[in-house]
Design a protein around this motif. Structure first.
Motif, short mmCIF file in Angstrom:
data_model
loop_
_atom_site.label_atom_id
_atom_site.label_comp_id
_atom_site.label_asym_id
_atom_site.label_seq_id
_atom_site.Cartn_x
_atom_site.Cartn_y
_atom_site.Cartn_z
N ARG A 79 39.60 24.27 64.16
CA ARG A 79 39.75 24.85 65.49
C ARG A 79 38.43 24.76 66.25
O ARG A 79 37.45 25.41 65.87
CB ARG A 79 40.18 26.32 65.38
N PRO A 80 38.39 23.98 67.32
CA PRO A 80 37.16 23.88 68.12
C PRO A 80 36.73 25.23 68.72
O PRO A 80 35.56 25.39 69.07
CB PRO A 80 37.54 22.89 69.23
N LEU A 122 34.74 25.72 61.56
CA LEU A 122 35.24 24.58 62.33
C LEU A 122 35.97 23.60 61.44
O LEU A 122 37.06 23.13 61.76
CB LEU A 122 34.07 23.89 63.05
N LEU A 132 33.48 27.15 67.95
CA LEU A 132 32.19 26.82 68.55
C LEU A 132 31.77 27.83 69.61
O LEU A 132 30.60 27.85 70.01
CB LEU A 132 32.22 25.42 69.15
#
Length: 530
Positions: free
Chosen positions: A272-273, A267, A276
């Motif tokens: 870049r989310p 992350l 998750l």
């Protein structure tokens, strides 16, 4: 002595330095709060820990690298002994107050078993406590409880490995503590990255709690306990004393603790989310957080006049993230709500994080195994099975290996849960139901820390000892402890043979002495006179 056992003593000696170093780092807290009576207890803990560590480490420091079997045993023994040194400050400080007229009372820790219980709960990041009035504890012990959880959350073995030179020994110890994913080329680089992430989130958690209105000292302790998913609080009613804003902030911190370190690393590295939800277990985490919250709200709404949105959310995050912070009286909830939370204790958060429980990586693997089983039943003669995990195609052998590992641990988990349940049921007060006892047992084994009142200084010694064993086994995911216990059993089984052989050797030596014409009954061999 066999070289394999020498490696166990060497590794054990290395690990035993950790509580001593932690005690030394805690001395400034005693000075800052002017609790000078606490200096000697922490100094005793430091000296005892470091001296014992040196006693084991120095004679065997040049021994070769260990095998996985012996690394697992060393880790199991270390996690069983380290809390004993960590219990020293509780016991000695309690003795100080027992002999004085100070208004501060820590009566619970005048019982040595309670001191050991609190230390085990701290280092295993479980959060179950025998301290009824945590707010009345000295600041030095409040800090010590939080510090133990913070260190236990990331793992004392991880700290030790970060100080070692790269070797296959480090690889074995890293795996022995229940970790597998790496975010660096070597185990050393991996654990150092983990420590950077962990330190960064700890500082960020403390700042967040301070910004939303929590006093600095409370923010420090709760920030450390939150990110480590430990759950020790310095307030008597845990998070129930705080505003909804603070509880939402704590929920965010607990969620961060339930996310694996490799995902945190990707992350921040890639910004870049999508990291998750980039694998099965994190997709399962978000689904369970949402679905479980909805179910808990619906269940509680049936039994209460109003819908407890915030309490249900907070307690569900605390349960699935195995943190153990509490914001309401769970004992007043329905048996159905308690059962749902008990299931969350068993599942836990993601592998590679600070959480306990079975872990979502194994749960999703078992789920895929069920799907694969039904897919094989519907295959046509010309079709072949496709095994895919986290978007990656794996061989049938690899898929079987992962399923086997997950299934074995799940069976061991259920077996230990049942044994703990029967043991705790025999000593729990009669007003508690079997669901209540299952709730408490799963909380101990899953390193959760939520309690409905069974755990406490009034619990008979067998109940507290049962929970200590459950916390120890749960933190190490059972296998290392079982290997250690089985090796000890084997040693006991061989003991009669060893004694018989020793007795036979003594008898043979005696016969040779009696056959010697120069032997006298006073036990000395001498030349004949003349």
């Amino acid at each position: 002595m066999k070289s394999n056992y020498k490696t166990i003593f060497r590794d054990l000696g290395l690990f035993l330095h950790i509580p001593g170093c932690m005690a030394i780092l805690s001395l400034p807290i005693c000075l800052i709060w002017q609790e000078y009576y606490a200096l000697i207890p922490f100094a005793i803990a430091a000296i005892a820990s470091i001296a014992t560590g040196q006693l084991f480490y120095r004679p065997f420091r040049h021994v070769g690298e260990s095998r996985m079997y012996h690394a697992l045993i060393a880790v199991a023994i270390a996690w069983g002994i380290i809390p004993l040194f960590a219990a020293i400050p509780f016991s000695v400080i309690a003795s100080h107050f027992a002999a004085s007229d100070a208004p501060l009372t820590i009566r619970e820790f005048q019982d040595p078993l309670n001191c050991i219980f609190e230390a085990f709960s701290g280092f295993t990041s479980a959060g179950l406590s025998v301290a009824r009035k945590a707010s009345k504890l000295p600041h030095s012990l409040q800090w010590w409880r939080s510090f133990m959880q913070w260190m236990g959350g990331v793992g004392v073995i991880v700290l030790a490995i970060s100080l070692l030179e790269p070797s296959s020994d480090s690889e074995q110890l890293y795996s022995a503590e229940g970790r597998s994913s790496k975010i660096g080329l070597t185990v050393q680089s991996t654990v150092r990255k983990i420590w950077k992430i962990y330190l960064g989130y700890t500082v960020g958690s403390i700042l967040l709690l301070w910004l939303v209105g929590m006093p600095v000292w409370e923010a420090i302790n709760h920030g450390m306990a939150g990110i480590s998913t430990g759950g020790f609080s310095i307030k008597d009613d845990s998070m129930g004393a705080y505003s909804p804003t603070i509880r939402l902030a704590v929920s965010a911190i607990m969620t961060l603790g339930a996310i694996s370190f490799p995902v945190h690393y990707r992350l921040w590295r890639d910004r870049r989310p999508s990291a998750l939800w980039g694998n099965d277990q994190h997709v399962a985490l978000w689904l369970l957080l949402g679905v479980g919250f909805g179910l808990l709200v619906a269940i509680n709404a049936v039994y209460q006049d109003s819908i407890p949105w915030l309490e249900s959310w907070f307690q569900w995050v605390s349960a699935l993230g195995t943190c153990g912070f509490n914001s309401t009286n769970i004992n007043a909830w329905s048996g159905t709500a308690k059962l749902l939370m008990t299931i969350a204790f068993v599942i836990g958060g993601t592998a590679g994080s600070t959480v306990g429980g079975l872990k979502l990586s194994r749960v999703t693997t078992l789920y895929r195994a069920i799907l694969w089983h039904f897919q094989r039943l519907t295959l046509k003669p010309h079709q072949m099975m496709r095994y895919e995990i986290d978007g990656e195609v794996v061989t049938e052998t690899e898929a079987s290996r992962r399923v086997e590992g997950a299934a074995v641990l799940a069976m061991l988990w259920m077996a230990m849960l049942l044994l703990g349940l029967f043991s705790l049921r025999t000593v729990a007060p009669p007003q508690y139901t079997s669901i209540d006892v299952a709730f408490e047992t799963a909380s101990a084994l899953g390193s959760v820390g939520l309690s409905i009142g069974i755990t406490g200084p009034e619990l008979p010694w067998l109940g507290r000892l049962t929970e200590i064993l459950l916390m120890w086994m749960g933190r190490l995911e059972i296998v290392p402890v079982l290997l250690f216990l089985s090796s000890g059993t084997q040693w006991l089984l061989h003991l009669p043979r060893f004694i018989s052989r020793l007795s036979q050797n003594t008898s043979d030596r005696r016969k040779k002495q009696l056959a010697n014409p120069n032997f006298t009954e006073n036990g000395n061999d001498r030349l004949a006179d003349g």
